[in-house]
Design an enzyme around this catalytic site. Structure first.
Site, mmCIF file in Angstrom:
data_model
loop_
_atom_site.group_PDB
_atom_site.id
_atom_site.type_symbol
_atom_site.label_atom_id
_atom_site.label_comp_id
_atom_site.label_asym_id
_atom_site.label_seq_id
_atom_site.Cartn_x
_atom_site.Cartn_y
_atom_site.Cartn_z
ATOM 1 N N HIS A 1 -8.076 8.825 -12.153
ATOM 2 C CA HIS A 1 -9.261 9.537 -12.455
ATOM 3 C C HIS A 1 -10.126 10.446 -10.948
ATOM 4 C CE1 HIS A 1 -10.370 5.199 -11.721
ATOM 5 N NE2 HIS A 1 -11.481 5.474 -10.764
ATOM 6 N N GLY B 1 0.492 -1.133 0.242
ATOM 7 C CA GLY B 1 0.209 -0.031 -0.255
ATOM 8 C C GLY B 1 0.903 0.949 -0.173
ATOM 9 N N ASP C 1 -5.041 12.307 -4.218
ATOM 10 C CA ASP C 1 -4.656 11.210 -2.682
ATOM 11 C C ASP C 1 -4.254 11.616 -1.711
ATOM 12 O OD1 ASP C 1 -4.283 9.837 -5.116
ATOM 13 O OD2 ASP C 1 -2.679 9.140 -5.014
ATOM 14 N N HIS D 1 -23.481 -5.668 -32.338
ATOM 15 C CA HIS D 1 -23.059 -7.243 -32.709
ATOM 16 C C HIS D 1 -21.710 -6.846 -33.612
ATOM 17 C CE1 HIS D 1 -23.027 -11.435 -32.472
ATOM 18 N NE2 HIS D 1 -23.523 -11.148 -34.124
HETATM 19 C C1 FAD Z 1 1.974 2.178 -9.415
HETATM 20 C C2 FAD Z 1 1.309 2.666 -9.534
HETATM 21 C C3 FAD Z 1 0.196 2.145 -9.968
HETATM 22 C C4 FAD Z 1 -1.207 2.886 -10.314
HETATM 23 N N1 FAD Z 1 -2.195 2.842 -11.423
HETATM 24 C C5 FAD Z 1 -3.539 3.488 -11.649
HETATM 25 C C6 FAD Z 1 -3.790 3.347 -12.354
HETATM 26 O O1 FAD Z 1 -4.272 2.619 -13.118
HETATM 27 N N2 FAD Z 1 -4.790 3.945 -12.238
HETATM 28 C C7 FAD Z 1 -5.612 5.188 -11.660
HETATM 29 O O2 FAD Z 1 -6.625 5.486 -11.447
HETATM 30 N N3 FAD Z 1 -5.024 5.242 -10.235
HETATM 31 C C8 FAD Z 1 -4.096 4.100 -10.292
HETATM 32 N N4 FAD Z 1 -2.199 4.462 -9.406
HETATM 33 C C9 FAD Z 1 -3.186 6.044 -8.756
HETATM 34 C C10 FAD Z 1 -2.872 7.422 -8.998
HETATM 35 O O3 FAD Z 1 -1.616 7.513 -9.733
HETATM 36 C C11 FAD Z 1 -3.019 8.084 -8.722
HETATM 37 O O4 FAD Z 1 -4.232 8.091 -7.793
HETATM 38 C C12 FAD Z 1 -2.849 9.776 -8.735
HETATM 39 O O5 FAD Z 1 -1.605 10.208 -9.722
HETATM 40 C C13 FAD Z 1 -2.966 10.358 -7.951
HETATM 41 O O6 FAD Z 1 -3.234 12.026 -8.452
HETATM 42 P P1 FAD Z 1 -2.459 13.214 -7.282
HETATM 43 O O7 FAD Z 1 -2.631 14.039 -8.351
HETATM 44 O O8 FAD Z 1 -3.642 13.003 -6.208
HETATM 45 O O9 FAD Z 1 -1.223 12.973 -6.491
HETATM 46 P P2 FAD Z 1 -0.166 12.194 -7.491
HETATM 47 O O10 FAD Z 1 -0.045 12.038 -8.662
HETATM 48 O O11 FAD Z 1 0.725 11.248 -6.700
HETATM 49 O O12 FAD Z 1 0.681 13.538 -7.863
HETATM 50 C C14 FAD Z 1 1.340 14.725 -6.782
HETATM 51 C C15 FAD Z 1 2.573 15.567 -7.164
HETATM 52 O O13 FAD Z 1 3.146 16.008 -6.079
HETATM 53 C C16 FAD Z 1 4.909 16.717 -6.466
HETATM 54 N N5 FAD Z 1 5.437 16.648 -5.300
HETATM 55 C C17 FAD Z 1 5.428 15.672 -3.656
HETATM 56 N N6 FAD Z 1 5.738 16.313 -2.945
HETATM 57 C C18 FAD Z 1 5.460 17.738 -3.359
HETATM 58 C C19 FAD Z 1 6.910 19.192 -2.939
HETATM 59 N N7 FAD Z 1 7.126 18.877 -1.889
HETATM 60 N N8 FAD Z 1 6.702 19.667 -3.833
HETATM 61 C C20 FAD Z 1 6.614 19.819 -4.832
HETATM 62 N N9 FAD Z 1 5.566 18.694 -5.619
HETATM 63 C C21 FAD Z 1 5.363 18.140 -4.778
HETATM 64 C C22 FAD Z 1 4.844 14.964 -6.457
HETATM 65 O O14 FAD Z 1 5.720 14.634 -7.109
HETATM 66 C C23 FAD Z 1 3.935 14.268 -7.676
HETATM 67 O O15 FAD Z 1 4.229 14.833 -8.699
HETATM 68 C C24 FAD Z 1 -1.528 4.594 -9.154
HETATM 69 C C25 FAD Z 1 -0.471 4.357 -8.292
HETATM 70 C C26 FAD Z 1 0.946 3.754 -8.220
HETATM 71 C C27 FAD Z 1 2.061 4.219 -6.971
#
Ligand code: FAD
Length: 677
Positions: A533, A483, A524, A657
């Site tokens: 999404h 996780g 997240d 179909h």
């Molecule tokens: C291996 C893997 C496979 C996945 N597969 C899927 C999938 O198939 N389908 C799906 O829907 N979801 C998938 N996910 C989940 C998906 O990646 C996340 O839910 C999504 O990326 C969340 O988006 P976000 O913008 O909230 O966060 P993130 O995409 O994590 O974006 C956060 C950003 O903030 C940046 N950041 C962090 N700390 C700092 C800081 N202090 N200063 C500046 N920038 C910072 C990070 O570098 C990152 O770019 C997967 C996740 C993983 C790990």
């Protein structure tokens, strides 16, 4: 003849201790009978006047006697007077003197005659009686027990201070004036007819215990002994004694409650050890705690990944409460319990008022306790009991509830562990996990489900896992999927005033507002379902909120998902397992992928589909698809659910179909109500 009569009179006077006298006012001559001389201890025949005659009077009574005599001289009325005399030897006697006056033609009193009787014995008896009476009254007034006399119609005629105190009145007078035994006395209204029935049948009632209202509405347990008194004139009343046995009754009740609590813990523990049916165990626990603690309501809430809670089961609620989402954190008392070190005791009358779940308010709940189910750092949910009345829960009650919660936590951990052991995709209904497992196995992947790794080591460039039972597995790489956790440690949220929950996720409300004004959080980092999404949808919603547009909220949106295995597993809404746990009514249809023409053509027949429909509205409430392009197919259901459309819309539409999508239509048509006949 006259001598004879006088002798008889003298004898009668001597026997009755009555002397007679005459006072000739004109001659100022006092004439006494012999017995009168003897009563006052003067020599018989001694010459007397008014002064001398009064010299035997007790100094304390002299003025009163003089006043009465003077009054009768004035008005000529007869009188009766009791007074003491002191004889020469110092002894005191009580005398009852009666006198009457004779008047002349002008109305002047010229002569007075009368009698004096020694009533010492009678007066002493009366004094002793008065003394005894006052002692008796004092005894009653100061008795620890309540003493009463009442009419058969339910009014108090007499009550002592103790009874007044027991019933919360300041004085017996106040009690007598205000209390009506037929209306505001007995907590159980049938007790009055029971006690009067017993009294009338037996004449007495011994040790009758009942709960009575005090003046302020609180209650007290009383033990009464009463008897019916019927006066010769026909008047009937009840009289008796009352003890306050509240402490004893409450101690007995407490002991009985402890015994019930212990038995309940033992019973649930047994069921938890033996059972495999978690919903049944939760149902059992919910009714057990409500019965044992004698409260109207209980609830078991499951903690969702987004931090909110879902009411899984409970007792006493109106329809619709089971399945309700309860806000987490400090927005509800269950959320408060999850973030607190201690069980949360609810007192709705407390100041300032506490924030509570809406269904507690609508059901008139005033008091309750909520404890955490599961370890504090990784809780499964919360268990609560609630009462409509204001009630103080004891430490033992809290411990009992915590004991039940611990049993549930152990059972949940065990059953979840078993689920995990049995299947790869534990959240899904088992048939969908089996699809993936079967394909994996066919492809030569060995699944060691429910196996514990006891040791990991590197040997000769390889990684070796020692498994329970002495088995060993070797490989080039090891992927550990445990996780994710939020990367918020060094973001400096505390400096910005952005609050984090105990797991490190950012706390935000339905509008994505964090605790720092003007700072919003999406994605997240909120700790909800973690998908690309969903994060994307968060940002769209936030835009709408900031622009003041849009009606959708973060809480009620649909969140579909796909597990990108081969074959894929996709879902939206409820699984069958979840619908059952929530007690949601549904009709379900299943269909294997092998029945889909396109799947046969492409040799992708491994798979399974299932749809759940609300029997009343015919709306889709959940769907799961395992098979080729499941992640695409699920959107047929997502769109129908988002539109609030009846599943009939899918049945009525014309599908191309041969496609996988027409399989979705065939699946819905498996429901009896949509079947082709
Ligand atoms: C291996 C893997 C496979 C996945 N597969 C899927 C999938 O198939 N389908 C799906 O829907 N979801 C998938 N996910 C989940 C998906 O990646 C996340 O839910 C999504 O990326 C969340 O988006 P976000 O913008 O909230 O966060 P993130 O995409 O994590 O974006 C956060 C950003 O903030 C940046 N950041 C962090 N700390 C700092 C800081 N202090 N200063 C500046 N920038 C910072 C990070 O570098 C990152 O770019 C997967 C996740 C993983 C790990």
């Amino acid at each position: 003849m006259r001598d004879r009569l006088e002798t008889l009179l003298a004898e009668a006077q001597a026997l009755a201790h009555i002397g007679s006298w005459e006072w000739d006012l004109l001659a100022n001559r006092v004439t006494w009978s012999d017995e009168h001389y003897r009563l006052f201890d003067f020599p018989v025949g001694a010459s007397l006047d008014y002064e001398k005659a009064g010299s035997r009077n007790h100094p304390a009574d002299r003025a009163r006697a003089h006043q009465v005599i003077q009054q009768s001289l004035k008005d000529g009325q007869p009188y009766i007077l009791e007074f003491r005399i002191v004889l020469p030897d110092g002894t005191q006697r009580w005398i009852e003197a009666r006198g009457r006056a004779e008047v002349d033609a002008a109305g002047r009193v010229i002569r007075k005659v009368g009698t004096s009787q020694d009533i010492t014995e009678r007066a002493e008896v009366a004094a002793a009686l008065r003394h005894a009476e006052s002692q008796y009254r004092e005894l009653i007034e100061n008795a620890v027990e309540g003493v009463f006399r009442s009419t058969p119609q339910g009014r108090f005629l007499m009550a002592n201070q103790s009874l007044a105190r027991m019933l919360g009145y300041e004085s017996p007078e106040q009690l007598i004036a205000e209390r009506d035994l037929t209306r505001d006395h007995y907590v159980r209204s049938d007790e009055r007819s029971r006690v009067t029935g017993l009294a009338e049948a037996q004449g007495v009632v011994q040790g009758f215990e009942y709960e009575a209202y005090r003046r302020d509405g609180s209650t007290v347990w009383l033990r009464a002994h009463a008897r019916v008194v019927r006066e010769p004139g026909g008047t009937t009343y009840y009289e008796g004694m009352v003890e306050d046995v509240t402490h004893r009754r409450r101690a007995d009740a407490l002991l009985e409650l402890r015994a019930r609590e212990q038995a309940a813990v033992a019973r649930l523990g047994e069921a938890a050890l033996a059972g495999h049916d978690l919903p049944a165990l939760l149902d059992g626990a919910a009714s057990l705690v409500a019965d044992t603690l004698d409260v109207e309501f209980s609830q078991i809430l499951e903690l969702r990944p987004d931090g909110d809670l879902v009411c899984r089961t409970g007792m006493g609620w109106q329809p619709g409460v089971i399945g309700t989402v309860v806000p987490g954190r400090a927005e509800s008392q269950a959320g408060l319990a999850l973030g607190s070190e201690h069980p949360v005791v609810l007192d709705r009358d407390a100041q300032p008022p506490v924030q509570v779940e809406p269904h507690l308010v609508s059901h008139g709940v005033r008091s309750g306790i909520t404890v955490i189910i599961g370890p504090r750092d990784h809780p499964f949910g919360a268990l609560g009991v609630f009462a409509v009345e204001r009630r103080s829960f004891t430490v033992d009650d809290v411990n009992f509830l915590q004991g039940i919660a611990s049993i549930l936590a152990a059972a949940i951990a065990r059953l979840r562990g078993e689920e995990l052991r049995d299947h790869l995709l534990a959240r899904e209904d088992p048939e969908f996990s089996s699809v993936v497992e079967d394909v994996f196995r066919r492809e030569g992947i060995e699944l060691l489900l429910g196996t514990k790794t006891t040791r990991v080591s590197q040997r000769g460039g390889e990684i070796a896992l020692e498994l329970g039972g002495g088995k060993e597995v070797r490989g080039s790489h090891l992927l550990v999927a445990v996780g994710r956790r939020p990367n918020t440690d060094d973001l400096g949220c505390d400096k910005a005033g952005v609050a984090l929950d105990p797991k490190g996720f950012i706390e935000a409300d339905d509008q994505y507002r964090t605790k720092a004004t003007g700072v919003y959080a999406v994605g997240d980092v909120l700790g909800g379902p973690q998908f690309t999404h969903t994060s994307w949808d968060d940002h769209r919603l936030l835009f709408d909120i900031l622009l003041g547009q849009g009606k959708r909220t973060r809480r009620d949106r649909l969140i579909p998902y796909t597990v990108f295995t081969d074959p894929q597993v996709a879902g939206v809404g409820l699984t069958e397992k979840e619908a059952r746990q929530k007690g949601v009514a549904f009709e379900a249809a299943s269909m294997p992928f092998g029945d889909v023409a396109r799947a046969i053509e492409l040799d992708e027949t491994a798979g399974q589909m299932k749809v759940l429909v609300d029997p009343k509205s015919e709306r889709v409430i959940g769907a799961t698809i395992a098979g080729a392009e499941a992640g695409e197919l699920i959107h047929v259901f997502v769109t129908a659910m988002q539109a609030g459309a009846s599943a009939r819309a899918i049945v009525d539409a014309e599908f191309v179909h041969p496609t996988f999508s027409e399989g979705v239509q065939s699946l819905v048509m498996k429901l009896d109500r949509f079947a082709l006949h």
